[in-house]
Design an enzyme around this catalytic site. Sequence first.
Site, short mmCIF file in Angstrom:
data_model
loop_
_atom_site.label_atom_id
_atom_site.label_comp_id
_atom_site.label_asym_id
_atom_site.label_seq_id
_atom_site.Cartn_x
_atom_site.Cartn_y
_atom_site.Cartn_z
N LYS A 1 8.31 -15.50 -8.39
CA LYS A 1 9.32 -14.48 -8.70
C LYS A 1 10.65 -15.11 -9.12
CE LYS A 1 7.18 -11.03 -5.67
NZ LYS A 1 7.07 -10.59 -4.28
N THR B 1 -4.46 -1.13 -4.91
CA THR B 1 -3.29 -0.49 -4.28
C THR B 1 -2.27 -0.04 -5.32
OG1 THR B 1 -3.66 -1.97 -2.42
CG2 THR B 1 -1.53 -0.86 -2.50
N1 HSE Z 1 2.98 -10.00 -1.19
C1 HSE Z 1 4.17 -9.55 -1.82
C2 HSE Z 1 5.29 -9.43 -0.79
C3 HSE Z 1 3.93 -8.22 -2.48
O1 HSE Z 1 5.01 -9.51 0.42
O2 HSE Z 1 6.45 -9.31 -1.16
C4 HSE Z 1 4.99 -7.83 -3.48
O3 HSE Z 1 5.06 -8.70 -4.57
#
Ligand code: HSE
Length: 404
Positions: free
Chosen positions: A200, A11
């Site tokens: 994150k 993606t």
């Molecule tokens: N799976 C992650 C989200 C994608 O839903 O934020 C982006 O890092």
Amino acid sequence: MIQIAVLGYGTVGSGVVEVIDTNHDSIAQKAGDEINIKYVLDLRDFPGDAIQEKIVHDFDVILNDPEIRIVVEVMGGVEPAYTFSKKALLAGKSVCTSNKELVARHGAELMEIAREREINYLFEASCGGGIPIIRPLNSSLTADQIDEITGILNGTTNYILTKMMQEGLDFEEVLKDAQEKGYAERNPEADVEGYDACRKIAILSSLAYGRQVDFEDIYTEGITKITAEDMKYAKVMNKTIKLLALSKNKDGKYYAMVAPHLLGQSDPLYPVNGVFNAIFLHGNMLGDAMFYGSGAGKLPTASAVAGDVVDAARHLKRSIMAFWSREKLELTDIGSAERRFFIRIQGILEKELEKVQKAFGPVEVLQVPELNQEFGCITRAMTEAEYKTKAADFENLLSMIRVR
Ligand code: HSE
């Protein structure tokens, strides 16, 4: 012309190709040279697709091609992404990535290698999708001491919580719908259990505080226990429920956590809905700042990666990233963090209230008319440790959500 290679045509990888194709001329102008994608590494072939002529299956083709100056790593996962990124950097090629697992685990080491070779390891897309947050932390807010980062850092869970709030549905129903529509992964564990947000906040905290924050040290709770009933109470309180990933520096002691929180309408994160992300920061000179935008998805993420490619192209022989030291930042236990707690109690208010007050002290009582076999309370501010002790002795507790 600057030749680049893209590792992974999933993606994000196909998004990077699309961004660089679509904005080819303006990107060339901003980069100071034309950017050309020479190779795309993928296990698969794409017969009939224009990309096929660039597809290679062997990373060494890229590694051994001296023309390749920048490698885009959008494979995800730790291996083989780590090995490929390290080899590329050691060979003097800058690397741009969206790979949060890899940055959280090995970012400090990879940045150090880049720094030694005066090239770059850039990862704007690893946090907050298309929202610029790594670059501001790296280059704009460097005169500040950041003492708080609080973010809605996961689009999937924010989409689910928003739907639950707006439509009164339960977690499982919304998750199923989100999976059918392609908004949530078939295996949603990393998102719904908070692991993605945890990585994150580890990256943002490491960068803001200058030392390695290990994601394994971060207390992490997901959203799987949030119910339609919790949302009803939130509505009664004019609040909403959001999965927050946060870290704080209080008098030189740092703590970090990921957990659902109740937010009031005056909170800047309150109106952040759907797949949008936002990051709230507090600096000792700056005061408050907030960054908001598309936190996930093909093109927003690819836009951030391609922006890193432009930056890497402009700085082919100069390291521009501030770095965080590999020295570990010891986090304190969340036990000393103080806040109010929302709790749901099973039973009739008149019969149970005295017991609740005896355990938790004075509370603010809340009732939802159709939930007449239970009631809600907000406690006074207390530490996590104090709450845990009191809650352990209390049998009729249905749920707890932290109040921000
Ligand atoms: N799976 C992650 C989200 C994608 O839903 O934020 C982006 O890092």
